[in-house]
Design an enzyme around this catalytic site. Structure first.
Site, PDB file in Angstrom:
ATOM      1  N   SER A   1      39.170  -6.253   7.728  1.00  8.94           N
ATOM      2  CA  SER A   1      40.504  -6.277   6.678  1.00  8.94           C
ATOM      3  C   SER A   1      40.530  -7.504   5.870  1.00  8.94           C
ATOM      4  O   SER A   1      40.055  -8.686   6.170  1.00  8.94           O
ATOM      5  CB  SER A   1      41.743  -6.347   7.609  1.00  8.94           C
ATOM      6  OG  SER A   1      42.668  -6.611   7.046  1.00  8.94           O
TER       7      SER A   1
ATOM      8  N   TYR B   1      46.285  -9.149  15.573  1.00 15.60           N
ATOM      9  CA  TYR B   1      45.546  -8.235  14.756  1.00 15.60           C
ATOM     10  C   TYR B   1      44.476  -8.896  14.024  1.00 15.60           C
ATOM     11  O   TYR B   1      43.441  -8.262  13.949  1.00 15.60           O
ATOM     12  CB  TYR B   1      46.639  -6.931  14.030  1.00 15.60           C
ATOM     13  CG  TYR B   1      45.998  -6.493  13.087  1.00 15.60           C
ATOM     14  CD1 TYR B   1      45.022  -5.512  13.320  1.00 15.60           C
ATOM     15  CD2 TYR B   1      46.029  -6.814  11.881  1.00 15.60           C
ATOM     16  CE1 TYR B   1      44.245  -4.650  12.334  1.00 15.60           C
ATOM     17  CE2 TYR B   1      45.254  -5.919  10.737  1.00 15.60           C
ATOM     18  CZ  TYR B   1      44.478  -5.042  11.074  1.00 15.60           C
ATOM     19  OH  TYR B   1      43.868  -4.518   9.929  1.00 15.60           O
TER      20      TYR B   1
ATOM     21  N   LYS C   1      40.273  -9.056  14.130  1.00 17.18           N
ATOM     22  CA  LYS C   1      39.158  -8.835  12.850  1.00 17.18           C
ATOM     23  C   LYS C   1      38.252  -9.918  12.588  1.00 17.18           C
ATOM     24  O   LYS C   1      37.131  -9.903  12.575  1.00 17.18           O
ATOM     25  CB  LYS C   1      39.737  -8.292  11.624  1.00 17.18           C
ATOM     26  CG  LYS C   1      40.666  -7.020  11.828  1.00 17.18           C
ATOM     27  CD  LYS C   1      39.878  -5.919  11.974  1.00 17.18           C
ATOM     28  CE  LYS C   1      40.581  -4.650  12.195  1.00 17.18           C
ATOM     29  NZ  LYS C   1      40.006  -3.370  12.732  1.00 17.18           N
TER      30      LYS C   1
HETATM   31  C1  UD1 Z   1      49.652  -5.440   6.429  1.00 14.90           C
HETATM   32  C2  UD1 Z   1      49.065  -6.568   7.156  1.00 14.90           C
HETATM   33  C3  UD1 Z   1      47.594  -6.591   7.127  1.00 14.90           C
HETATM   34  C4  UD1 Z   1      46.973  -5.221   7.438  1.00 14.90           C
HETATM   35  C5  UD1 Z   1      47.665  -4.162   6.332  1.00 14.90           C
HETATM   36  C6  UD1 Z   1      47.173  -2.760   6.726  1.00 14.90           C
HETATM   37  C7  UD1 Z   1      50.950  -8.256   7.468  1.00 14.90           C
HETATM   38  C8  UD1 Z   1      51.465  -9.555   7.268  1.00 14.90           C
HETATM   39  N1  UD1 Z   1      49.614  -7.769   7.039  1.00 14.90           N
HETATM   40  O1  UD1 Z   1      49.365  -6.106   5.204  1.00 14.90           O
HETATM   41  O2  UD1 Z   1      47.117  -7.338   8.135  1.00 14.90           O
HETATM   42  O3  UD1 Z   1      45.585  -5.136   7.542  1.00 14.90           O
HETATM   43  O4  UD1 Z   1      48.997  -4.265   6.569  1.00 14.90           O
HETATM   44  O5  UD1 Z   1      47.593  -2.178   5.547  1.00 14.90           O
HETATM   45  O6  UD1 Z   1      51.550  -7.208   8.159  1.00 14.90           O
HETATM   46  N2  UD1 Z   1      56.867  -4.518   2.120  1.00 14.90           N
HETATM   47  C9  UD1 Z   1      58.166  -4.394   1.977  1.00 14.90           C
HETATM   48  N3  UD1 Z   1      59.049  -3.650   2.468  1.00 14.90           N
HETATM   49  C10 UD1 Z   1      58.460  -2.934   3.669  1.00 14.90           C
HETATM   50  C11 UD1 Z   1      57.145  -3.295   4.001  1.00 14.90           C
HETATM   51  C12 UD1 Z   1      56.495  -3.849   2.991  1.00 14.90           C
HETATM   52  O7  UD1 Z   1      58.572  -5.015   0.679  1.00 14.90           O
HETATM   53  O8  UD1 Z   1      59.415  -2.541   4.256  1.00 14.90           O
HETATM   54  C13 UD1 Z   1      56.269  -5.370   1.184  1.00 14.90           C
HETATM   55  C14 UD1 Z   1      55.344  -6.670   1.769  1.00 14.90           C
HETATM   56  O9  UD1 Z   1      56.308  -7.562   1.837  1.00 14.90           O
HETATM   57  C15 UD1 Z   1      54.114  -6.739   1.070  1.00 14.90           C
HETATM   58  C16 UD1 Z   1      53.640  -5.243   0.688  1.00 14.90           C
HETATM   59  O10 UD1 Z   1      55.156  -4.500   0.533  1.00 14.90           O
HETATM   60  O11 UD1 Z   1      54.572  -7.467  -0.178  1.00 14.90           O
HETATM   61  C17 UD1 Z   1      52.922  -4.626   1.465  1.00 14.90           C
HETATM   62  O12 UD1 Z   1      52.994  -4.553   2.950  1.00 14.90           O
HETATM   63  P1  UD1 Z   1      52.407  -3.970   3.936  1.00 14.90           P
HETATM   64  O13 UD1 Z   1      51.938  -2.442   3.573  1.00 14.90           O
HETATM   65  O14 UD1 Z   1      52.898  -4.224   5.261  1.00 14.90           O
HETATM   66  O15 UD1 Z   1      50.800  -4.594   3.794  1.00 14.90           O
HETATM   67  P2  UD1 Z   1      50.504  -6.064   3.955  1.00 14.90           P
HETATM   68  O16 UD1 Z   1      51.421  -6.860   4.257  1.00 14.90           O
HETATM   69  O17 UD1 Z   1      49.755  -6.448   2.609  1.00 14.90           O
END
Ligand code: UD1
Length: 334
Positions: free
Chosen positions: A124, A149, A153
Site C-alpha cells: 500500500s 495496518y 505492510k
Molecule cells: C486509507 C488508509 C490507507 C489505506 C487506504 C485503503 C488512513 C490514514 N489510510 O487511505 O492506509 O491503504 O485507506 O484505500 O486511513 N475522507 C473524508 N470523509 C470520509 C472518508 C474519507 O473526507 O468519510 C477523506 C480523507 O480525509 C482523505 C480521502 O477522503 O482525504 C480518502 O480517504 P480514504 O478513502 O479513507 O483513504 P486514505 O485515507 O487515503
C-alpha cells in the site's frame, strides 16, 4: 500449473481472479470469508464463465495450507489475505499483526517447503507515511506509518527484502496500491465493507443511496487547491490488471525483487470526488465539513512511470468510470 490466490473472494482479490481467469490462468483460491462472502465465488464464475478450485481456510492454518500445495501444482502465489481497516487496526494490533504478518510468514514458509518462490504481494502507498515528495516514486523513503495496518505492510515488505537477500532465487513483486475504488462493470463484484465504511468512496455511495445521512469531509484547511485531502484513486479493474502484468514480469525474469506503485498519477480532492460522483450518477451527496481525521495527510499521489516502463501497465479508467461502477455495484446490492 496454477496461481494460488489468498483472499481471492475479497475486493481486490476477486477482481484479480477475474483477470487471471480471463487470461487463461488456472486459479486456486483460499479464503476464510472473514471479510468477504461466498456469493462472490459464483459471481466470478458468472463473469468469466470459468471455474477454479476453492478452499475455505485461513492461511495461518499451516496444515490446511500444506494440503493445498500437496493437491495442486502451484506456480505462483498472490497474497490478498489481510485485514485492512485502519481504525480497527489501532484497536486490535495483535489481531492485525497476527493475521497479516504471521499469515504471510506461514504462507512464505509453506511456499519455500514446496519450492514455490514466485510471489506477488499487495502492499500500500501507506508505507510512504507522510510522503517526502509528490508525486511519489518507488525510491521515496518508507516508514513512519501511522497505524498497525500500515506497519504490517511495511513489515511484510521488509521480510520479503530479507528473504530475497537470503536466497536470490525468489521472484517477488511488491505492488503499492494507491486508493482502489470502483467495481467490475458487471456490477456482480465490488467493495463490501463491514459496518460503517471508513474509506471515502464506499461512504459517498451509501450517502447517495440513502443508507447514510451525510458525508463528513475531514478538513478543508489542508494545503491543497480546495483545502480537502488529495488522493490517487484507481479503478480496481486497472489495479487487477496491474497484477497480471506483474506476474508476466516475474515469469520473464525468473528471479528478482521488484517494487511498483500502482496509481494513476492523478490527484483528486474529496470535493472533486463528490462533484464527479454527482455529475456521473445524477445523485446528490450531502456533506458537511468537519475536523481533520487523525493520521490523514494532505496529498498522496503516485508517479506511475516505473510500472509503465517495466510492466507495460498504466491505468486506463478515469474518475467517471470509477464513480459509475461504484454506483452500479451498490444499486445492484442495495
Ligand atoms: C486509507 C488508509 C490507507 C489505506 C487506504 C485503503 C488512513 C490514514 N489510510 O487511505 O492506509 O491503504 O485507506 O484505500 O486511513 N475522507 C473524508 N470523509 C470520509 C472518508 C474519507 O473526507 O468519510 C477523506 C480523507 O480525509 C482523505 C480521502 O477522503 O482525504 C480518502 O480517504 P480514504 O478513502 O479513507 O483513504 P486514505 O485515507 O487515503
Amino acid at each position: 500449473m496454477a496461481i494460488l490466490v489468498t483472499g481471492g473472494a475479497g475486493y481486490i482479490g476477486s477482481h484479480t481472479v477475474v483477470e487471471l481467469l480471463n487470461t487463461g490462468k488456472e486459479v486456486v483460491i483460499i479464503d476464510d470469508f472473514s471479510n468477504s462472502k461466498q456469493e462472490v465465488l459464483n459471481a466470478i464464475r458468472e463473469i468469466t464463465k470459468k471455474d477454479f478450485k476453492f478452499y475455505e481456510i485461513n492461511y495461518l492454518n499451516r496444515e490446511a495450507l500444506e494440503k493445498v500445495f500437496e493437491e495442486n501444482k502451484i506456480e505462483a502465489v498472490m497474497n490478498f489475505a489481510g485485514f485492512k481497516a485502519v481504525g480497527e487496526s489501532i484497536k486490535k494490533p495483535i489481531e492485525y499483526y497476527t493475521n497479516n504478518v504471521s499469515g504471510a510468514l506461514v504462507l512464505l514458509d509453506t511456499m519455500r517447503k514446496y519450492g514455490v518462490k514466485t510471489f506477488v504481494f499487495s502492499s500500500s502507498a501507506t508505507v510512504y507515511g507522510d510522503p517526502e515528495k509528490i508525486p511519489i516514486t518507488e525510491e521515496c523513503k518508507t516508514g513512519e506509518t501511522t497505524n498497525p495496518y500500515g506497519t504490517s505492510k511495511l513489515f511484510i515488505e521488509q521480510i520479503l527484502k530479507d528473504l530475497y537477500v537470503s536466497d536470490n532465487s525468489w521472484n517477488i513483486c511488491i505492488l503499492r496500491y494507491f486508493n482502489p475504488v470502483g467495481a467490475h462493470e458487471s456490477g456482480l463484484i465490488g467493495e463490501e465493507p463491514q459496518g460503517i465504511p471508513n474509506n471515502l468512496m464506499p461512504y459517498v455511495v451509501r450517502v447517495a443511496a440513502g443508507t447514510l445521512k451525510e458525508l463528513s469531509v475531514f478538513g478543508n484547511d489542508y494545503n491543497t487547491p480546495d483545502g480537502t485531502g488529495v488522493r490517487d484513486y484507481i479503478h480496481v479493474v486497472d489495479l487487477a490488471k496491474g497484477h497480471i502484468k506483474a506476474l508476466e514480469k516475474l515469469e520473464r525474469e525468473q528471479k528478482g525483487l521488484y517494487i511498483y506503485n500502482l496509481g494513476t498519477g492523478n490527484g483528486y480532492s474529496v470535493l472533486d470526488m463528490v462533484k464527479a460522483f454527482e455529475k456521473t450518477t445524477g445523485k446528490s451527496v450531502a456533506y458537511k465539513i468537519t475536523e481533520r481525521r487523525q493520521g490523514d495527510i494532505a496529498t498522496c499521489y503516485a508517479d506511475p512511470t516505473k510500472a509503465k516502463q517495466e510492466l507495460g501497465w498504466e491505468a486506463k479508467l478515469g474518475i467517471e468510470e470509477m464513480c459509475r461502477d461504484s454506483w452500479n455495484y451498490i444499486e445492484r446490492h442495495k
